[in-house]
Design a protein around this motif. Structure first.
Motif, mmCIF file in Angstrom:
data_model
loop_
_atom_site.group_PDB
_atom_site.id
_atom_site.type_symbol
_atom_site.label_atom_id
_atom_site.label_comp_id
_atom_site.label_asym_id
_atom_site.label_seq_id
_atom_site.Cartn_x
_atom_site.Cartn_y
_atom_site.Cartn_z
ATOM 1 N N SER A 145 5.691 -6.516 -9.534
ATOM 2 C CA SER A 145 6.330 -5.236 -9.210
ATOM 3 C C SER A 145 5.339 -4.185 -8.729
ATOM 4 O O SER A 145 5.738 -3.089 -8.325
ATOM 5 C CB SER A 145 7.062 -4.691 -10.441
ATOM 6 O OG SER A 145 6.123 -4.233 -11.419
ATOM 7 N N LEU A 146 4.048 -4.507 -8.735
ATOM 8 C CA LEU A 146 3.023 -3.525 -8.392
ATOM 9 C C LEU A 146 2.872 -3.380 -6.888
ATOM 10 O O LEU A 146 3.104 -4.317 -6.123
ATOM 11 C CB LEU A 146 1.671 -3.944 -8.985
ATOM 12 C CG LEU A 146 1.582 -4.123 -10.501
ATOM 13 C CD1 LEU A 146 0.182 -4.573 -10.874
ATOM 14 C CD2 LEU A 146 1.948 -2.833 -11.227
ATOM 15 N N SER A 147 2.437 -2.195 -6.460
ATOM 16 C CA SER A 147 2.069 -1.991 -5.062
ATOM 17 C C SER A 147 0.727 -2.662 -4.804
ATOM 18 O O SER A 147 0.031 -3.080 -5.742
ATOM 19 C CB SER A 147 1.958 -0.492 -4.749
ATOM 20 O OG SER A 147 0.816 0.062 -5.387
ATOM 21 N N SER A 148 0.338 -2.753 -3.525
ATOM 22 C CA SER A 148 -0.950 -3.369 -3.180
ATOM 23 C C SER A 148 -2.107 -2.633 -3.837
ATOM 24 O O SER A 148 -3.053 -3.258 -4.346
ATOM 25 C CB SER A 148 -1.125 -3.390 -1.661
ATOM 26 O OG SER A 148 -0.137 -4.167 -1.044
ATOM 27 N N GLY A 149 -2.056 -1.310 -3.830
ATOM 28 C CA GLY A 149 -3.122 -0.515 -4.441
ATOM 29 C C GLY A 149 -3.210 -0.729 -5.934
ATOM 30 O O GLY A 149 -4.302 -0.822 -6.507
ATOM 31 N N GLU A 150 -2.052 -0.826 -6.603
ATOM 32 C CA GLU A 150 -2.034 -1.057 -8.044
ATOM 33 C C GLU A 150 -2.567 -2.448 -8.379
ATOM 34 O O GLU A 150 -3.266 -2.637 -9.385
ATOM 35 C CB GLU A 150 -0.607 -0.877 -8.567
ATOM 36 C CG GLU A 150 -0.158 0.579 -8.565
ATOM 37 C CD GLU A 150 1.341 0.739 -8.777
ATOM 38 O OE1 GLU A 150 1.763 1.837 -9.188
ATOM 39 O OE2 GLU A 150 2.104 -0.228 -8.519
ATOM 40 N N LYS A 151 -2.253 -3.445 -7.543
ATOM 41 C CA LYS A 151 -2.786 -4.790 -7.766
ATOM 42 C C LYS A 151 -4.309 -4.799 -7.656
ATOM 43 O O LYS A 151 -4.990 -5.478 -8.440
ATOM 44 C CB LYS A 151 -2.190 -5.765 -6.752
ATOM 45 C CG LYS A 151 -0.731 -6.107 -7.017
ATOM 46 C CD LYS A 151 -0.137 -6.916 -5.887
ATOM 47 C CE LYS A 151 1.347 -7.163 -6.125
ATOM 48 N NZ LYS A 151 2.034 -7.742 -4.963
ATOM 49 N N GLN A 152 -4.852 -4.045 -6.701
ATOM 50 C CA GLN A 152 -6.311 -3.948 -6.586
ATOM 51 C C GLN A 152 -6.910 -3.319 -7.842
ATOM 52 O O GLN A 152 -7.958 -3.746 -8.326
ATOM 53 C CB GLN A 152 -6.709 -3.136 -5.344
ATOM 54 C CG GLN A 152 -6.520 -3.858 -4.022
ATOM 55 C CD GLN A 152 -7.564 -4.937 -3.793
ATOM 56 O OE1 GLN A 152 -8.148 -5.455 -4.732
ATOM 57 N NE2 GLN A 152 -7.790 -5.291 -2.545
ATOM 58 N N ILE A 298 6.756 2.403 18.528
ATOM 59 C CA ILE A 298 7.228 3.203 17.398
ATOM 60 C C ILE A 298 6.441 2.839 16.149
ATOM 61 O O ILE A 298 6.405 1.672 15.734
ATOM 62 C CB ILE A 298 8.732 2.978 17.171
ATOM 63 C CG1 ILE A 298 9.511 3.419 18.417
ATOM 64 C CG2 ILE A 298 9.219 3.731 15.936
ATOM 65 C CD1 ILE A 298 10.892 2.879 18.484
ATOM 66 N N GLY A 299 5.813 3.829 15.552
ATOM 67 C CA GLY A 299 5.061 3.619 14.329
ATOM 68 C C GLY A 299 5.937 3.799 13.108
ATOM 69 O O GLY A 299 6.747 4.730 13.058
ATOM 70 N N LEU A 300 5.816 2.909 12.126
ATOM 71 C CA LEU A 300 6.486 3.046 10.836
ATOM 72 C C LEU A 300 5.394 3.350 9.821
ATOM 73 O O LEU A 300 4.537 2.498 9.550
ATOM 74 C CB LEU A 300 7.233 1.762 10.447
ATOM 75 C CG LEU A 300 8.542 1.472 11.188
ATOM 76 C CD1 LEU A 300 8.269 0.964 12.605
ATOM 77 C CD2 LEU A 300 9.376 0.441 10.430
ATOM 78 N N VAL A 301 5.404 4.561 9.267
ATOM 79 C CA VAL A 301 4.329 5.004 8.376
ATOM 80 C C VAL A 301 4.915 5.546 7.081
ATOM 81 O O VAL A 301 6.035 6.045 7.044
ATOM 82 C CB VAL A 301 3.437 6.072 9.048
ATOM 83 C CG1 VAL A 301 2.769 5.517 10.298
ATOM 84 C CG2 VAL A 301 4.222 7.325 9.390
ATOM 85 N N GLY A 302 4.131 5.455 6.021
ATOM 86 C CA GLY A 302 4.547 5.906 4.705
ATOM 87 C C GLY A 302 3.910 5.033 3.649
ATOM 88 O O GLY A 302 3.209 4.071 3.946
ATOM 89 N N LYS A 303 4.160 5.358 2.380
ATOM 90 C CA LYS A 303 3.519 4.652 1.281
ATOM 91 C C LYS A 303 3.959 3.195 1.202
ATOM 92 O O LYS A 303 5.038 2.832 1.651
ATOM 93 C CB LYS A 303 3.853 5.336 -0.051
ATOM 94 C CG LYS A 303 3.188 6.685 -0.253
ATOM 95 C CD LYS A 303 3.524 7.222 -1.634
ATOM 96 C CE LYS A 303 2.820 8.554 -1.897
ATOM 97 N NZ LYS A 303 3.144 9.095 -3.243
ATOM 98 N N ASN A 304 3.096 2.361 0.593
ATOM 99 C CA ASN A 304 3.506 1.001 0.267
ATOM 100 C C ASN A 304 4.737 1.053 -0.624
ATOM 101 O O ASN A 304 4.830 1.879 -1.526
ATOM 102 C CB ASN A 304 2.386 0.262 -0.486
ATOM 103 C CG ASN A 304 1.284 -0.205 0.436
ATOM 104 O OD1 ASN A 304 1.501 -0.423 1.617
ATOM 105 N ND2 ASN A 304 0.087 -0.366 -0.108
ATOM 106 N N GLY A 305 5.698 0.167 -0.362
ATOM 107 C CA GLY A 305 6.894 0.111 -1.192
ATOM 108 C C GLY A 305 7.991 1.068 -0.795
ATOM 109 O O GLY A 305 9.016 1.150 -1.480
#
Length: 498
Positions: A145-152, A298-305
């Motif tokens: 359930s963790l984001s990429s940053g949390e997994k790191q 078209i760029g899709l930007v925003g936080k992981n998850g």
């Protein structure tokens, strides 16, 4: 008085069993408490050198070596990989590949248990780790359930609990959003303050600007420069471009909308009031509107998850929106029709390779008489011609990304979708991908690109889909888009203002 040596390579060379890659004539000394960054173009030998540092070579990656390699007093050839575990901790580009349990608490403790640490000592280190890494808020969560940053953060925390003094990280920011990258920098800062020795193999340099003591540059398996912090911070943007490495200061990067020439036969793409929610009723995003035409990037930007990958899959027909419609040239279009016109470049390229060689991948499904000639030309453009007979699974991360781009160019699809296309790419190949995307747009394709990489995105997009906290997705049309806002939007996880 000089600090003690933690690692020393003297006239050291290692050649993989296939005889194609390796490192050569390495002379490098790293002392206790130093923060050293290894950088250079994809395939330059960074990862190979880190495998020598953490003991994976030669036990896990077979080959021949000569010269001297000493890590924490252990000389290569005289110790096994397990002997390194109590001294050197590794954090891989994809931390999922090093997890053994499904819970954060159990994963943090696992390496310590594996080393046979006394329970009391392990408990004390666990408490210290949670406090130092500031991870109280995720202790009860499952790994998946963790984001990429949390997994790191969990990967680093598990190594920290084991009590090692040396950390080796291989492209740790490759899959992180801006916030996750800053979290990683903060964690590395804690380790540096504690006096740990840190080696980071990395393409993205900007988040390491205030942390690195030295930057070691490699090219074709050889060290070409060993630069102090003062020297590297005084180098101009042009110097970084000339040496084909990423910028260390993002403020000097020019932001602009690419100039797309006039397109003769334009196609329109419209999405109206798209909404998506899970079966349990949790809304991911709702009432999203997009209106563009051939030549749009078209760029899709925003936080992981925040739902970017799900949006991509809805727009290409892999998932069905819970509400809303998609039109091409004013005609409502089905999921099947969307898939027929779409090509998807996945974040994890391994999932889309199906054959036993790079050339076979390029030729799969191709019926034109000149297909092999075209494939050879495209592979050369992406620097992969020498790997035509190589199995895709043994390519580096950056090479896999470039192969995905090459496959896309072989297709005739009009809707192109990219999920983190610069993950693992050096500066030179990042620019090749950016220019290739612009060239595809000029041919009348419509591109949708998920990225957290500002250095790549600054001069690429013509419009934006901004994924904000909550259920909101803002469409910034080509008429409204101002590229100078992009850095602020990416820094703040989808918000325009500080």
């Amino acid at each position: 008085m000089e600090k003690e040596k933690v690692m020393e390579f003297q006239d050291f060379s290692f050649l993989y069993q296939d005889g194609k890659d390796g490192v050569f004539d390495i002379n490098l000394t790293i002392r206790k408490g130093e923060f050293v960054v290894l950088t250079g173009q994809s395939g330059c030998g960074k990862t190979t050198l880190t495998r020598c540092m953490n003991g994976l070579i030669p036990d896990f990656y077979e080959g021949t070596f000569q010269g001297k390699s000493v890590v924490c007093g252990m000389e290569m050839g005289k110790h096994e990989t397990g002997d390194y575990a109590g001294y050197v901790g590794s954090v891989f580009q994809d931390p999922r590949s090093q997890f053994f349990t499904l819970g954060v608490r159990t994963e943090i403790s696992f390496p310590s248990e594996n080393l046979g640490m006394a329970r009391e000592t392990m408990q004390q280190r666990y408490i210290e780790t949670v406090e130092k890494m500031q991870i109280e808020d995720i202790l009860q969560r499952g790994i998946l359930s963790l984001s990429s940053g949390e997994k790191q953060k969990v990967a680093v925390a598990s190594v920290y609990t084991a009590g090692v003094s040396v950390y080796v990280l291989d492209e740790p920011s490759a899959n992180l959003d801006w916030q996750g990258t800053m979290q990683l920098a903060k964690v590395l800062s804690v380790l540096k303050e504690k006096g740990c020795t840190i080696i980071v193999s990395e393409h993205r340099l900007h988040y390491l600007k205030d942390l690195a003591d030295r930057i070691v540059m490699l090219e074709k398996g050889r060290i070409t420069a060993d630069l102090s912090k003062e020297r590297i911070n005084n180098c101009s943007s042009e110097w970084f471009r000339e040496h084909k490495i990423r910028q260390i200061d993002l403020s000097g990067i020019k932001s602009e909308v690419p100039k797309i020439g006039e397109i003769a036969e334009k196609q329109t793409f419209t999405a109206e009031n798209l909404s998506f929610w899970y079966q349990r009723g949790e809304v991911l995003w709702k009432n999203v509107n997009v209106s563009c035409e051939s030549g749009a990037i078209i760029g899709l930007v925003g936080k992981n998850g925040s739902g970017k990958s799900t949006m991509l899959q809805v727009l290409m027909g892999l998932k069905k929106a819970k509400d809303g419609k998609i039109y091409i040239n004013g005609k409502k279009i089905s999921k099947r029709q969307l898939r027929e016109q779409s090509f998807y470049m996945m974040q994890d390229a391994d999932y889309q390779f199906l054959t036993n060689s790079v050339m076979d991948e390029m030729l799969a499904g191709q019926k034109q008489a000149d297909a092999e000639q075209r494939a050879t030309k495209i592979l050369a453009h992406y620097g992969l011609e020498a790997y035509a007979d190589t199995h895709p699974s043994v390519l580096s991360g950056g090479q896999k990304q470039r192969l995905s781009m090459a496959l896309l160019e072989m297709s005739d699809k009009q809707l192109l979708f990219f999920d983190e296309p610069t993950s693992g790419l050096d500066a030179a190949n990042m620019e090749i991908v950016r220019k290739s995307m612009i060239r595809l747009a000029e041919k009348g394709r419509i591109l949708f690109v998920i990225t957290h990489d500002y250095e790549f995105a600054a001069s690429l997009f013509t419009a934006l889909l901004v994924f904000k906290e909550g259920e909101t997705v803002n469409w910034i049309s080509p008429e409204e888009y101002q590229p100078e806002q992009l850095m602020i939007i990416m820094k703040n996880g989808g918000k325009k203002n500080e």
